[in-house]
Design a protein around this motif. Structure first.
Motif, PDB file in Angstrom:
ATOM      1  N   MET A   1      -0.737   0.945 -10.553  1.00  0.00           N
ATOM      2  CA  MET A   1      -1.160  -0.391 -10.141  1.00  0.00           C
ATOM      3  C   MET A   1      -1.252  -1.374 -11.312  1.00  0.00           C
ATOM      4  O   MET A   1      -0.925  -2.555 -11.155  1.00  0.00           O
ATOM      5  CB  MET A   1      -2.497  -0.306  -9.415  1.00  0.00           C
ATOM      6  N   LEU A   2      -1.696  -0.915 -12.460  1.00  0.00           N
ATOM      7  CA  LEU A   2      -1.822  -1.836 -13.596  1.00  0.00           C
ATOM      8  C   LEU A   2      -0.470  -2.393 -14.015  1.00  0.00           C
ATOM      9  O   LEU A   2      -0.378  -3.543 -14.465  1.00  0.00           O
ATOM     10  CB  LEU A   2      -2.502  -1.134 -14.773  1.00  0.00           C
ATOM     11  N   PHE A   3       0.578  -1.603 -13.894  1.00  0.00           N
ATOM     12  CA  PHE A   3       1.917  -2.098 -14.214  1.00  0.00           C
ATOM     13  C   PHE A   3       2.415  -3.059 -13.140  1.00  0.00           C
ATOM     14  O   PHE A   3       3.140  -4.008 -13.431  1.00  0.00           O
ATOM     15  CB  PHE A   3       2.888  -0.922 -14.366  1.00  0.00           C
ATOM     16  N   ALA A   4       2.018  -2.811 -11.895  1.00  0.00           N
ATOM     17  CA  ALA A   4       2.464  -3.675 -10.805  1.00  0.00           C
ATOM     18  C   ALA A   4       1.796  -5.042 -10.841  1.00  0.00           C
ATOM     19  O   ALA A   4       2.363  -6.021 -10.348  1.00  0.00           O
ATOM     20  CB  ALA A   4       2.192  -2.994  -9.460  1.00  0.00           C
TER      21      ALA A   4
ATOM     22  N   GLY B   1      -4.783  10.938  -8.006  1.00  0.00           N
ATOM     23  CA  GLY B   1      -6.061  10.480  -7.491  1.00  0.00           C
ATOM     24  C   GLY B   1      -6.158   8.972  -7.545  1.00  0.00           C
ATOM     25  O   GLY B   1      -5.249   8.270  -8.015  1.00  0.00           O
ATOM     26  N   THR B   2      -7.302   8.455  -7.082  1.00  0.00           N
ATOM     27  CA  THR B   2      -7.490   7.000  -7.057  1.00  0.00           C
ATOM     28  C   THR B   2      -7.415   6.402  -8.456  1.00  0.00           C
ATOM     29  O   THR B   2      -6.735   5.399  -8.674  1.00  0.00           O
ATOM     30  CB  THR B   2      -8.851   6.657  -6.416  1.00  0.00           C
ATOM     31  N   PHE B   3      -8.101   7.030  -9.408  1.00  0.00           N
ATOM     32  CA  PHE B   3      -8.084   6.505 -10.768  1.00  0.00           C
ATOM     33  C   PHE B   3      -6.697   6.628 -11.388  1.00  0.00           C
ATOM     34  O   PHE B   3      -6.249   5.752 -12.123  1.00  0.00           O
ATOM     35  CB  PHE B   3      -9.112   7.239 -11.635  1.00  0.00           C
ATOM     36  N   GLY B   4      -6.004   7.713 -11.088  1.00  0.00           N
ATOM     37  CA  GLY B   4      -4.650   7.879 -11.609  1.00  0.00           C
ATOM     38  C   GLY B   4      -3.696   6.845 -11.045  1.00  0.00           C
ATOM     39  O   GLY B   4      -2.839   6.315 -11.765  1.00  0.00           O
ATOM     40  N   VAL B   5      -3.817   6.536  -9.761  1.00  0.00           N
ATOM     41  CA  VAL B   5      -2.989   5.495  -9.149  1.00  0.00           C
ATOM     42  C   VAL B   5      -3.254   4.146  -9.807  1.00  0.00           C
ATOM     43  O   VAL B   5      -2.327   3.385 -10.094  1.00  0.00           O
ATOM     44  CB  VAL B   5      -3.256   5.429  -7.632  1.00  0.00           C
ATOM     45  N   LEU B   6      -4.536   3.861 -10.057  1.00  0.00           N
ATOM     46  CA  LEU B   6      -4.891   2.584 -10.656  1.00  0.00           C
ATOM     47  C   LEU B   6      -4.320   2.446 -12.058  1.00  0.00           C
ATOM     48  O   LEU B   6      -3.728   1.413 -12.396  1.00  0.00           O
ATOM     49  CB  LEU B   6      -6.416   2.440 -10.683  1.00  0.00           C
ATOM     50  N   THR B   7      -4.500   3.461 -12.892  1.00  0.00           N
ATOM     51  CA  THR B   7      -4.118   3.349 -14.296  1.00  0.00           C
ATOM     52  C   THR B   7      -2.626   3.555 -14.535  1.00  0.00           C
ATOM     53  O   THR B   7      -2.057   2.948 -15.442  1.00  0.00           O
ATOM     54  CB  THR B   7      -4.907   4.366 -15.133  1.00  0.00           C
ATOM     55  N   ARG B   8      -1.978   4.394 -13.735  1.00  0.00           N
ATOM     56  CA  ARG B   8      -0.582   4.732 -13.995  1.00  0.00           C
ATOM     57  C   ARG B   8       0.419   3.892 -13.208  1.00  0.00           C
ATOM     58  O   ARG B   8       1.583   3.780 -13.608  1.00  0.00           O
ATOM     59  CB  ARG B   8      -0.336   6.214 -13.683  1.00  0.00           C
TER      60      ARG B   8
ATOM     61  N   LYS C   1       0.821  -1.214   0.000  1.00  0.00           N
ATOM     62  CA  LYS C   1       0.000   0.000   0.000  1.00  0.00           C
ATOM     63  C   LYS C   1       0.853   1.262   0.000  1.00  0.00           C
ATOM     64  O   LYS C   1       0.377   2.340  -0.389  1.00  0.00           O
ATOM     65  CB  LYS C   1      -0.923   0.008   1.222  1.00  0.00           C
ATOM     66  N   GLU C   2       2.103   1.141   0.444  1.00  0.00           N
ATOM     67  CA  GLU C   2       2.967   2.314   0.489  1.00  0.00           C
ATOM     68  C   GLU C   2       3.175   2.923  -0.900  1.00  0.00           C
ATOM     69  O   GLU C   2       3.387   4.142  -1.028  1.00  0.00           O
ATOM     70  CB  GLU C   2       4.322   1.955   1.100  1.00  0.00           C
ATOM     71  N   ILE C   3       3.134   2.084  -1.930  1.00  0.00           N
ATOM     72  CA  ILE C   3       3.307   2.605  -3.289  1.00  0.00           C
ATOM     73  C   ILE C   3       2.166   3.548  -3.635  1.00  0.00           C
ATOM     74  O   ILE C   3       2.383   4.645  -4.185  1.00  0.00           O
ATOM     75  CB  ILE C   3       3.376   1.432  -4.294  1.00  0.00           C
ATOM     76  N   GLU C   4       0.934   3.160  -3.309  1.00  0.00           N
ATOM     77  CA  GLU C   4      -0.217   4.024  -3.581  1.00  0.00           C
ATOM     78  C   GLU C   4      -0.168   5.282  -2.734  1.00  0.00           C
ATOM     79  O   GLU C   4      -0.490   6.384  -3.203  1.00  0.00           O
ATOM     80  CB  GLU C   4      -1.507   3.260  -3.307  1.00  0.00           C
ATOM     81  N   GLU C   5       0.215   5.128  -1.476  1.00  0.00           N
ATOM     82  CA  GLU C   5       0.253   6.284  -0.582  1.00  0.00           C
ATOM     83  C   GLU C   5       1.269   7.316  -1.063  1.00  0.00           C
ATOM     84  O   GLU C   5       1.026   8.528  -0.990  1.00  0.00           O
ATOM     85  CB  GLU C   5       0.577   5.824   0.833  1.00  0.00           C
ATOM     86  N   SER C   6       2.390   6.836  -1.588  1.00  0.00           N
ATOM     87  CA  SER C   6       3.395   7.765  -2.112  1.00  0.00           C
ATOM     88  C   SER C   6       2.867   8.520  -3.324  1.00  0.00           C
ATOM     89  O   SER C   6       3.079   9.734  -3.462  1.00  0.00           O
ATOM     90  CB  SER C   6       4.665   6.997  -2.483  1.00  0.00           C
ATOM     91  N   ALA C   7       2.163   7.807  -4.190  1.00  0.00           N
ATOM     92  CA  ALA C   7       1.600   8.452  -5.379  1.00  0.00           C
ATOM     93  C   ALA C   7       0.530   9.467  -4.998  1.00  0.00           C
ATOM     94  O   ALA C   7       0.438  10.557  -5.586  1.00  0.00           O
ATOM     95  CB  ALA C   7       1.022   7.397  -6.312  1.00  0.00           C
ATOM     96  N   MET C   8      -0.288   9.148  -4.003  1.00  0.00           N
ATOM     97  CA  MET C   8      -1.327  10.081  -3.581  1.00  0.00           C
ATOM     98  C   MET C   8      -0.733  11.310  -2.912  1.00  0.00           C
ATOM     99  O   MET C   8      -1.271  12.419  -3.030  1.00  0.00           O
ATOM    100  CB  MET C   8      -2.294   9.372  -2.635  1.00  0.00           C
TER     101      MET C   8
END
Length: 272
Positions: free
Chosen positions: A181-184, A172-179, A160-167
């Protein structure tokens, strides 16, 4: 000595299982070009059975296009829905989340053939009965429970730290998902896509019931129709040629994506 004995036993067992599983494929390829009096290849080895398959009814290329179109649509629909569903189950907390997830998985216990008649009626009400898009939607429905499960464990395996750093950087949530999480979760995406493609490409019951027009038939249905000849005879040569044509895309895709496929299944196991 004991270690060497175990290694030898392992290779002997693996080799025996390989021969056992590969023999039907090799025999099918041989039978599709071997001569037989009741097939399109009567004298010598050749591709007479493939010629009969190529010229059958609407043509092999038409059936290949129908199967490819349905399979690609099924993969696209399944990935789009399972990504959103899997991410929601993995990262968001809401009332009834676990119950809803269990109900989604419970669909796996329902024989899909029992749902075809209600789905046939629903497609008629939607104006999609007898269409390849309607067939792709039905095949997507069959794949969603497993796909959502795979995507959930794939997203949960990402820290979750990866998402928290991006936020923190303003995403945003959608940006984290598309930019990010999908690669991860790319191995999970490939696993879901491969499973969806293979299931849609090889499915026979749903296309047989939901699509009635000959020019919209998929390859498995066309091969089944081709094998029935006059007086109840079976054209085994053309049937074997059809099996080879159906198997080749599956074998090529699995060979190319095998590494990602294994990593997709391992992601949840490593987390556990």
């Amino acid at each position: 000595m004991r270690s060497r004995a175990w290694t030898t036993s392992y290779y002997v067992l693996a080799g025996g299982l390989s021969v056992l599983f590969l023999f039907p494929l090799v025999w099918t390829g041989y039978a599709s070009v071997a001569p037989h009096g009741a097939t399109g290849q009567q004298d010598g080895y050749g591709f007479g059975n493939y010629t009969a398959l190529l010229d059958y009814d609407a043509g092999l290329l038409r059936y290949l296009w129908n199967s490819t179109y349905v399979s690609v649509l099924t993969v696209a629909f399944t990935l789009a829905l399972s990504i959103l569903g899997g991410y929601a189950f993995a990262r968001f907390t809401f009332k009834g989340r676990d119950t809803l997830f269990l109900l989604t998985l419970a669909i796996l216990m329902v024989p899909y053939s029992t749902l075809l008649i209600p789905l046939y009626s629903m497609l008629g009400d939607m104006g999609l009965r007898g269409t390849l898009i309607g067939l792709a939607l039905v095949l997507t429905l069959y794949q969603l429970p497993f796909a959502v499960f795979m995507m959930r464990i794939s997203f949960e395996a990402v820290p979750k730290e990866i998402e928290e750093s991006a936020m923190c950087d303003g995403a945003g949530t959608f940006g984290v998902l598309t930019r990010i999480m999908l690669f991860a979760v790319r191995p999970g995406l490939i696993t879901v896509g491969l499973f969806s493609f293979l299931a849609a490409w090889n499915d026979f019951i749903a296309p047989l019931i939901l699509v009635s027009e000959a020019d919209k038939a998929v390859l498995p249905v066309a091969v089944a129709n081709l094998r029935q000849q006059s007086m109840g005879a079976v054209d085994f040569g053309a049937t074997q040629a059809g099996v080879v044509v159906m198997a080749l895309p599956c074998l090529v895709l699995f060979a190319l994506l095998q590494r990602h496929y294994v990593r997709g299944f391992m992601s949840g196991a490593i987390k556990g």
